[in-house]
Design an enzyme around this catalytic site. Structure first.
Site, PDB file in Angstrom:
ATOM      1  CG  PHE A 155      61.428  13.034 126.549  1.00  0.00           C
ATOM      2  CD1 PHE A 155      62.353  13.835 125.903  1.00  0.00           C
ATOM      3  CD2 PHE A 155      60.365  13.663 127.179  1.00  0.00           C
ATOM      4  CE1 PHE A 155      62.238  15.221 125.892  1.00  0.00           C
ATOM      5  CE2 PHE A 155      60.230  15.047 127.174  1.00  0.00           C
ATOM      6  CZ  PHE A 155      61.177  15.823 126.531  1.00  0.00           C
ATOM      7  CE  LYS A 179      56.416   4.256 131.591  1.00  0.00           C
ATOM      8  NZ  LYS A 179      56.350   4.917 130.226  1.00  0.00           N
ATOM      9  CB  CYS A 287      64.722  19.354 135.457  1.00  0.00           C
ATOM     10  SG  CYS A 287      65.973  18.292 136.221  1.00  0.00           S
ATOM     11  CD  GLU A 390      59.790  22.437 133.314  1.00  0.00           C
ATOM     12  OE1 GLU A 390      60.897  21.954 133.558  1.00  0.00           O
ATOM     13  OE2 GLU A 390      58.713  21.865 133.612  1.00  0.00           O
TER      14      GLU A 390
END
Length: 525
Positions: A155, A179, A287, A390
């Site tokens: 997302f 996808k 990231c 994370e």
């Protein structure tokens, strides 16, 4: 499909050039993270929908792959122009469904289109090699597309991350099934219109929406040759393991825990600005975001205290919102709860909150969105949970270290291997760290060290940041999306005098000793 998100509320699948509702007739709400209001519905696809999309891509492959690279790139060049002319509309959709501010959304589109531009140069970059490897034998190679490839994306960058794979996969001759994240499908739904306008043949590009069933069915489908995935580390490992068990090519990029190391000689003004943008930009949902700031030297030192104070002051000045320069919401309530959990756990572990973003919850309560402000945590223990896992939000962990070696030990001990950066004004210092940091994308005075084409993007093999094969952009993607075919040729010797005279002279040279090709097995035992 229309131009405005108010019209484009129902996101169906795109198969063989047609908008197709899911066979399940079931949909999932699409929420605006700024307000938690429903802005549309997205199809929940089944295995039968996936089969239709993959079959369409398979049927289109022969014709598409038989075109020249130049012809495919020409269509992609038209698409590049369409993206530029529609950039503001695409950015508006990104703001609506993802929550980025407008500048970040425009950058999302521009960076994705940069990969499109790179793909348009593939007629020059995909050229094979040819060489005469012995007196009568020639070797050459070429790149052939794989077939139907699948791209499963997250997302956090609704345009850029899909375009890490789509342009290069298509121009190299593959057909594709995308996808998108079910949380942000509106942007790519608009992009489908642009693919059609650019002239991509039916079936070359397909889009399947949904959740776990759609993803599993795409990976398992026997006509799918390769899969790219970007998401969390646990899922990346599952995807990679499954693909490899089916003997499919796969690159699966996972999470990160990126460390910024500030040396005493760093430029305080430039470093503090870069650190804040790195950890708080895009709400920390990337990231490549900074996660830990390691300040080297005496924690009571003038330079060290000045840097930390500057970081806190600049982060404190950030305002909530989606206008340029402001900090947008995180994607959903689940993400927000996770981030809040790390902050609360840090307090329990004895850390000090230098800036508490939880104040935004009350401040923005009327919006009902997923708002959490920039947060800075000063840790006393390097084993604190937020120091090692994370967080994926606008949260920066700060830890003071005494030596360079201590900074390297902390960075290299974490199980991820995505990015790291060093802040210094000394080239020798930077070089020392660049040789020792255990990550694949490194920055010197750059807190978001994203490689740009032709350099490829990807975490370090053997860490939780990367599973599978090769990188996902640049020259790594050319390698991933093609098979390198090698052809070795030897032709019958012509009987014309001009050739046989030359061959006799060559044989005489070879009988001399050193120039004899002992490695040539062609036609002899």
């Amino acid at each position: 499909m229309g131009d405005a998100p108010e019209i484009m509320t129902t996101v169906n699948n795109y198969i063989a050039g047609q908008i197709v509702p899911p066979s399940s007739n079931q949909y999932l709400d699409i929420l605006n993270p700024s307000t938690s209001t429903t802005i549309g519905k997205v199809a929940l696809s089944t295995s039968s929908d996936v089969d239709a999309a993959v079959s369409a891509a398979h049927a289109a492959f022969d014709q598409w792959s038989s075109m020249t690279v130049k012809s495919r790139a020409a269509i992609m060049l038209k698409f590049h122009a369409l993206v530029r002319s529609n950039a503001k509309e695409l950015a508006r959709l990104i703001v609506l469904e993802n929550g980025k501010n407008m500048n970040e959304a425009l950058a999302d589109v521009a960076k994705g289109n940069e990969t499109v531009e790179y793909a348009c140069s593939l007629p020059q970059l995909m050229q094979g090699k040819i060489d005469r490897v012995s007196s009568e034998v020639t070797c050459r190679d070429r790149r052939d597309p794989l077939g139907v490839v699948v791209s499963i994306v997250p997302f956090n960058f609704p345009f850029m991350v899909p375009f890490w794979t789509l342009p290069i996969a298509l121009v190299t001759g593959n057909t594709i099934v995308l996808k998108p994240s079910e949380k942000v499908p509106l942007t790519m739904y608009k992009v489908i219109e642009l693919f059609e306008q650019a002239g991509f043949p039916k079936g070359v590009v397909n889009m399947i929406n949904g959740t776990k069933e759609a993803v599993t069915s795409l990976i398992d489908h026997p006509l799918v040759t390769a899969v790219t995935f970007v998401g969390s580390s646990p899922v990346a490992k599952i995807v990679s393991d499954k693909c490899h068990s089916l003997n499919k090519r796969c690159t699966a990029l996972g999470g990160a825990k990126n460390h910024l190391i500030a040396l005493p000689d760093c430029d305080v003004e430039g470093t503090s600005s870069d650190v804040v943008v790195s950890y708080a930009g895009c709400a920390g949902q990337r990231c490549m975001a900074a996660s830990v700031l390691l300040i080297v030297g005496d924690k009571e030192g003038v330079q060290q205290k000045a840097l930390l104070q500057s970081v806190v002051e600049k982060a404190c000045a950030i305002q909530p919102g989606t206008d340029p320069g402001k900090l947008g919401p995180v994607i959903d309530e689940q993400s927000m709860r996770k981030i809040l959990g790390y902050i609360e756990q840090s307090e329990k572990e004895g850390a000090t909150l230098l800036l508490d973003g939880r104040s935004w919850i009350t401040r923005m309560e009327k919006t009902k969105g997923n708002w959490i402000g920039p947060t800075i945590i000063l840790h006393e223990n390097k084993t604190d949970k937020a120091m090692n896992e994370e967080v994926f939000g606008p949260v920066l962990s700060v830890y003071n270290v005494s030596t360079w070696q201590e900074a390297i030990a902390i960075e290299n001990a974490n199980p991820f291997g995505n990015a790291a950066a060093i802040y210094t004004t000394n080239g020798g210092h930077a070089d020392w760290f660049m040789k020792r940091v255990r990550a694949s994308m490194l920055g010197v005075n750059v807190g978001i060290p994203v490689p740009r084409e032709p350099f490829s993007f990807g975490g370090l093999y053997g860490t939780k940041s990367k599973y599978g094969d090769m990188d996902i952009t640049g020259d790594g993607a050319i390698e991933f999306f093609t098979n390198r075919i090698k052809i070795t040729s030897k032709w019958p010797t012509p009987s014309v005098p001009e050739y046989t005279m030359g061959l006799g002279q060559q044989n005489q040279k070879e009988k001399g000793g050193d120039s004899v090709d002992h490695a040539n097995f062609a036609g002899r035992m």
